[in-house]
Every structure is written in C-alpha cells, then in structure tokens.
Design an enzyme around this catalytic site. Structure first.
Site, PDB file in Angstrom:
ATOM      1  N   GLU A 225     107.646  59.964  70.419  1.00  0.00           N
ATOM      2  CA  GLU A 225     108.243  59.659  71.729  1.00  0.00           C
ATOM      3  C   GLU A 225     108.819  58.249  71.815  1.00  0.00           C
ATOM      4  O   GLU A 225     109.809  58.034  72.507  1.00  0.00           O
ATOM      5  CB  GLU A 225     107.207  59.882  72.838  1.00  0.00           C
ATOM      6  N   HIS A 241      90.918  71.045  53.003  1.00  0.00           N
ATOM      7  CA  HIS A 241      90.807  72.482  52.766  1.00  0.00           C
ATOM      8  C   HIS A 241      92.161  73.170  52.833  1.00  0.00           C
ATOM      9  O   HIS A 241      92.225  74.393  52.841  1.00  0.00           O
ATOM     10  CB  HIS A 241      89.812  73.088  53.763  1.00  0.00           C
ATOM     11  N   LYS A 335     112.164  69.750  81.297  1.00  0.00           N
ATOM     12  CA  LYS A 335     111.536  69.860  82.626  1.00  0.00           C
ATOM     13  C   LYS A 335     112.576  70.257  83.670  1.00  0.00           C
ATOM     14  O   LYS A 335     112.300  71.077  84.535  1.00  0.00           O
ATOM     15  CB  LYS A 335     110.864  68.545  83.013  1.00  0.00           C
TER      16      LYS A 335
HETATM   17  C1  F6R Z   1     106.002  61.138  78.699  1.00  0.00           C
HETATM   18  C2  F6R Z   1     104.803  61.854  78.247  1.00  0.00           C
HETATM   19  C3  F6R Z   1     104.726  63.338  78.420  1.00  0.00           C
HETATM   20  C4  F6R Z   1     104.057  63.735  79.760  1.00  0.00           C
HETATM   21  C5  F6R Z   1     103.971  65.256  79.920  1.00  0.00           C
HETATM   22  C6  F6R Z   1     103.199  65.704  81.160  1.00  0.00           C
HETATM   23  O1  F6R Z   1     105.768  59.753  78.636  1.00  0.00           O
HETATM   24  O2  F6R Z   1     103.922  61.251  77.720  1.00  0.00           O
HETATM   25  O3  F6R Z   1     104.008  63.845  77.325  1.00  0.00           O
HETATM   26  O4  F6R Z   1     102.764  63.190  79.830  1.00  0.00           O
HETATM   27  O5  F6R Z   1     105.264  65.777  79.947  1.00  0.00           O
HETATM   28  O6  F6R Z   1     103.632  65.065  82.333  1.00  0.00           O
HETATM   29  P1  F6R Z   1     102.572  64.428  83.336  1.00  0.00           P
HETATM   30  O7  F6R Z   1     101.819  63.403  82.512  1.00  0.00           O
HETATM   31  O8  F6R Z   1     103.356  63.806  84.421  1.00  0.00           O
HETATM   32  O9  F6R Z   1     101.680  65.527  83.808  1.00  0.00           O
END
Ligand code: F6R
Length: 339
Positions: A225, A241, A335
């Site tokens: 990321e 393994h 998203k």
């Molecule tokens: C972005 C990140 C992502 C979010 C994930 C869930 O920095 O780390 O992995 O954590 O998309 O979103 P939240 O944390 O808002 O529930």
C-alpha cells in the site's frame, strides 16, 4: 492530521499509541461472564491491529480470539461471543454486515471506529463505542486499531493489564524513531538500508509463530500500500512444509527475491534453527537475505519494534520507487464501484 502525510503518521506512532491508550482507558463495558470466544470483525488496516493482538495472546488467553475478514460472522458466533467491530471509516460494508449479524445473534458487541455508519448504528443500538480520532489512512492508524483491543480483552478477562507494556512500547518507539527518521543517513539507518536492499527486488518477509507471522504480513501489506509494490510474507514453521521446496527448480524469478527474516532472540531454539537452515537452503537462489531483530522486554514492545521498522522500510521504498505512499487508488476505486 492530513491523510496524505504518511511520513508524519508513521513518525507519530509513539504519540498515537499513547493517545490510543488514554482513550481506551476511558472505555467501560457492561459486567458479564467471560466470553466463550472473541471475534474481531475488520478489513485491511482495521483488522491487522486485532490480528496482532490475537497473535500476542494466542498462548495465554483463556478463550480463543479470532479475526474475521469478510462478510457476516463465523458460524459459532452466538450470545456468549464477544464481537468487536473495527472499522476506521465506519463505512466498510463487510464489517457492517458482520456487526448486524452479531447483533441479530445476541452477541456482546463493541464498536471501534472514527464515526461513519458503524458509529451511527452503535449509538442507535446502545452498543459500547470507542471513538478514535480520524484524519489518517486506516493502515497508519495501527496504534488506534491495536491498543483498544488490549483494553477490551483486558476488561473481558482475556489478558492482564497492558499498561506497563504500553509504557515500555511508547518509550522504546521514541528511541527507535530517532534511529530511523529521514535525517539519519543510510549507513546508520536500518530502515533505509533494508529499503535499498529490497528496491528492484521482490520482498520476501518471513516471520514465525503468533504475532511474528502477523508482523511479516504487515510488512507485506505496507509495502503493497505504501510502496505500491508486490511482496510476499510467510511464517515459520509452516513455510518449511511447502515454500522451502520452491527453490529447487532454477527459475529466473528466484533471483529477484530479497528475503528479510524477522527474528526474535526469545524465539525457541527449534525456530531459531529453522531460520538458520532455511537461510542456507535459500541463499544460493535469492538476491540476498537480511535479518531484523526484535527489541524490548515485553512482547508488545518487541512486536512494535519490528512493525515500526517495517513501516519505515515501506516508506523509504516508496521514495525509492518515486511514488506517493499515501493514496490507495485501487482500493478507493473498488470501494466506489461496489458502493
Ligand atoms: C487503507 C487501508 C485499508 C482499509 C480497509 C478497510 O489505508 O489500510 O486496508 O483499512 O479498506 O477500511 P476501514 O479501515 O475504514 O474499515
């Protein structure tokens, strides 16, 4: 804080852990018997803190602690289960679906979030809610996602008082920061040296049992990321393994790997031996092997020392690849397309 300031967020981890503990200490939960099991619901950056805690308490907690990364809840969740819904934004659909299902099953639910739909539902439902500060990328809020879990599990009788270990961790992180920060030149900066070794290579991060395997996974996801690069993670003894066999056939890709072994002097002798023998097996096939050692008296401090090193490595790797460590365009796109 500006979510675009990943360096600042990483820099501020000691203060974040301190603040997270101040907030978590205020949390109270209704009296009740010790839960039969605990499940933390979360995705990505909001799951990793709980997964680290689950690894930390694996050998001592009197009830199992699981992390559920997905929709709904595991089949065994019921009225005697503690369910912690952890979502930094409060709007992650998988976590919200698990929250609703846990409520439907009469579980004891706690929510940890900055706000969003999760906070709205928790307030409407009278569910205990720990509000953590916003303004960070969720993965940079690791202190806010990890420390509250320790408080919740302490209140639920699953672990002792974490305060001494948290104090040690904060003090050590401050000292470690002074050795890893950008002003420290590469020759004296372990994180910069590791980033230089991993640059233009495929990072292969190996940890061991419990939290050490989870920290290896955190390195991988931070490299993904922050540095926008591929990486692999695995853990001893399991990798002995299967993955260990994968070097036999000469392949052009093998020479691209640079391995980082996350070591801890407290690891039992068989694990130490596995690291050493595996390094001998791999050495002729990979570009290089580096070792990073945990530091600290408490397990929590040792966990954070390796995690903090990895966060800095991912940051310096982002600079070497000339990418902005903060935005996660592909996650945002998914998203919004799925909304
Ligand atoms: C972005 C990140 C992502 C979010 C994930 C869930 O920095 O780390 O992995 O954590 O998309 O979103 P939240 O944390 O808002 O529930």
């Amino acid at each position: 804080m500006d979510p675009g300031d990943m360096a600042g967020a990483i820099h501020g981890l000691p203060e974040q852990c301190e603040q997270a503990w101040r907030l978590a200490r205020e949390l109270t939960l209704p009296e009740g018997p010790r839960p039969r099991q605990a499940v933390v619901l979360g995705m990505g950056g909001s799951a990793i803190g709980a997964e680290l805690v689950a690894g930390l308490l694996e050998a001592t907690a009197p009830a199992p602690i699981a992390v559920h990364r997905g929709y709904g809840v595991p089949g065994y969740v019921g009225p005697e289960t503690l369910v912690v819904a952890s979502s930094y934004s409060g709007n992650t659909e998988e976590t919200l679906s698990g929250y609703d299902e846990a409520r439907r099953r009469g579980s004891r639910v706690v929510a940890v979030t900055t706000g969003g739909e999760l906070a709205r539902r928790a307030e409407a439902d009278g569910v205990p809610l720990l509000r953590i500060p916003g303004g960070l990328q969720p993965r940079a809020a690791i202190g806010y996602s990890l420390v509250p879990q320790l408080r919740i599990f302490h209140l639920m009788g699953l672990t002792g008082d974490p305060q001494p270990a948290i104090e040690e961790t904060v003090a050590r992180l401050r000292r470690q920061r002074a050795r890893l920060e950008p002003s420290v030149p590469s020759q004296a900066n372990e994180a910069k040296q590791l980033a230089l070794s991993l640059h233009q290579h495929l990072p292969l991060i190996y940890g061991s049992q419990g939290w050490k395997g989870v920290v290896a996974y955190r390195w991988k996801t931070q490299i993904n990321e922050n540095a926008k690069a591929q990486a692999q993670a695995n853990r001893f003894p399991e990798l002995n393994h299967n993955e260990t066999v994968g070097w036999e056939v000469p392949a052009a890709i093998n020479g691209l790997f640079h391995a980082v072994l996350l070591r801890d002097e407290a690891d039992p002798a068989p694990i130490q031996r596995r690291f050493d023998v595996t390094a001998e097996i791999m050495r002729p096939h990979v570009a290089g092997i580096s070792q990073a050692w945990a530091e600290g008296d408490s397990e929590l401090a040792r966990l954070f020392s390796l995690l903090y090193l990895g966060d800095h490595v991912s940051l310096y790797l982002a600079y070497l690849y000339r990418v902005d460590p903060s935005p996660v365009k592909a996650i945002d796109r998914l998203k919004s397309e799925l909304a």
